[in-house]
Design a protein around this motif. Structure first.
Motif, PDB file in Angstrom:
ATOM      1  N   ARG A   1      -9.800   3.167  57.403  1.00 48.31           N
ATOM      2  CA  ARG A   1      -9.212   2.637  58.623  1.00 48.31           C
ATOM      3  C   ARG A   1      -7.687   2.595  58.491  1.00 48.31           C
TER       4      ARG A   1
ATOM      5  N   PHE B   1      -9.124   4.070  74.712  1.00 49.94           N
ATOM      6  CA  PHE B   1      -9.107   4.825  73.458  1.00 49.94           C
ATOM      7  C   PHE B   1      -9.611   3.967  72.298  1.00 49.94           C
ATOM      8  N   TYR B   2      -9.101   2.741  72.188  1.00 42.80           N
ATOM      9  CA  TYR B   2      -9.508   1.889  71.076  1.00 42.80           C
ATOM     10  C   TYR B   2     -10.937   1.379  71.236  1.00 42.80           C
TER      11      TYR B   2
ATOM     12  N   ARG C   1     -13.277   3.338  72.333  1.00 41.86           N
ATOM     13  CA  ARG C   1     -14.021   4.466  71.772  1.00 41.86           C
ATOM     14  C   ARG C   1     -13.943   4.478  70.252  1.00 41.86           C
ATOM     15  N   GLU C   2     -12.790   4.051  69.712  1.00 38.51           N
ATOM     16  CA  GLU C   2     -12.666   3.934  68.268  1.00 38.51           C
ATOM     17  C   GLU C   2     -13.665   2.916  67.721  1.00 38.51           C
TER      18      GLU C   2
ATOM     19  N   ALA D   1     -17.079   4.390  67.692  1.00 38.60           N
ATOM     20  CA  ALA D   1     -17.251   5.309  66.573  1.00 38.60           C
ATOM     21  C   ALA D   1     -17.427   4.554  65.261  1.00 38.60           C
ATOM     22  N   ILE D   2     -16.682   3.471  65.097  1.00 41.39           N
ATOM     23  CA  ILE D   2     -16.806   2.649  63.890  1.00 41.39           C
ATOM     24  C   ILE D   2     -18.204   2.036  63.813  1.00 41.39           C
TER      25      ILE D   2
END
Length: 255
Positions: A199, A238-239, A241-242, A245-246
């Motif tokens: 990260r 965007f975050y 989606r981050e 994904a995490i």
């Protein structure tokens, strides 16, 4: 949260209003004075003072607004800031936003970071109130201390402050602390996930704000770039989606 210093524009505005109020008061005294020998002169002076101050204040306000608009348009910041959804930017994430305000209003909280010890300690009481709130859901996405590659990567990132042993110990302590937090909440209100991926930032997502703090590669403790975004904006998305994904790359280890 520390009280921020007054910006120069606010100080200038306060000075303008102070002087204007004093001039208006002087004009009113002159206007309402009825002493016969100089009543007409004082009345005229009072009218002039009040009229001129009113015009000066209006001109000042109009010019300030026009100057701000021209400056923002000239350097292109207004559109960029509005479009990005930026709420705040700074170098101290603990004071970047009013955490107490946001945590008191949210029902869902996601925290993705290596271990986030400082932030959890600074907001322990708010977190306790949050997890006890009916319907609340808090998820912590922490580093996977059982994954050798993850531990090695984090140790290299925080070298020479943290050895691999230190990384494992910090993550294990974070997991234990999150479990203690869950003990004060209804079943299922707190989840702990282990993520093996590297990260580059810590992400805090609440209902009405998302805060991102960067990591650094310098050996001593440093202030780091931090920024907050409002929901619905491109960078907030965007975050989000981050975080998705995490979560997909993580495994739930509690409960």
């Amino acid at each position: 949260m520390r009280a921020p210093a007054l910006p120069y524009r606010q100080l200038n505005s306060l000075a303008t209003w102070f002087l204007a109020t004093a001039a208006l008061a002087a004009g009113a005294v002159l206007l309402w004075s009825t002493d016969p020998p100089a009543a007409e002169l004082r009345s005229l002076a009072g009218e002039v003072l009040i009229t001129s101050v009113g015009i000066a204040v209006l001109v000042n306000l109009v010019n300030k607004r026009r100057d701000r608009q021209e400056l923002a348009e000239a350097i292109g910041l207004r559109h960029d800031v509005e479009h990005s959804g930026l709420l705040a930017v700074g170098a101290d994430y603990l004071d970047l936003v009013d955490w107490g305000h946001h945590l008191s209003r949210t029902r869902t909280l996601d925290v993705s970071g290596a271990w986030s010890t400082t932030w959890r300690g600074a907001h322990r009481e708010e977190l306790l109130r949050l997890v006890r709130r009916p319907g609340a859901k808090v998820r912590f996405f922490l580093a996977d201390h059982t994954d050798p590659a993850c531990v090695t990567e984090l140790s290299a990132r925080f070298h020479p402050v943290c050895t691999e042993h230190d990384v494992r110990a910090k993550v294990q302590e974070a997991v234990a602390d999150c479990v203690r937090l869950a003990a004060a909440a209804p079943a299922g209100a707190v989840e702990v996930w282990a993520c093996p991926g590297f990260r580059a930032a810590t992400i805090y997502r609440m209902d009405d704000a998302l805060v991102v703090t960067q990591y650094h590669s310098q050996p001593d403790r440093q202030s780091v770039p931090s920024h907050a975004y409002r929901p619905g904006s491109p960078l907030h998305s965007f975050y989000e989606r981050e975080l998705a994904a995490i979560r997909d790359a993580s495994k739930q280890i509690f409960p």
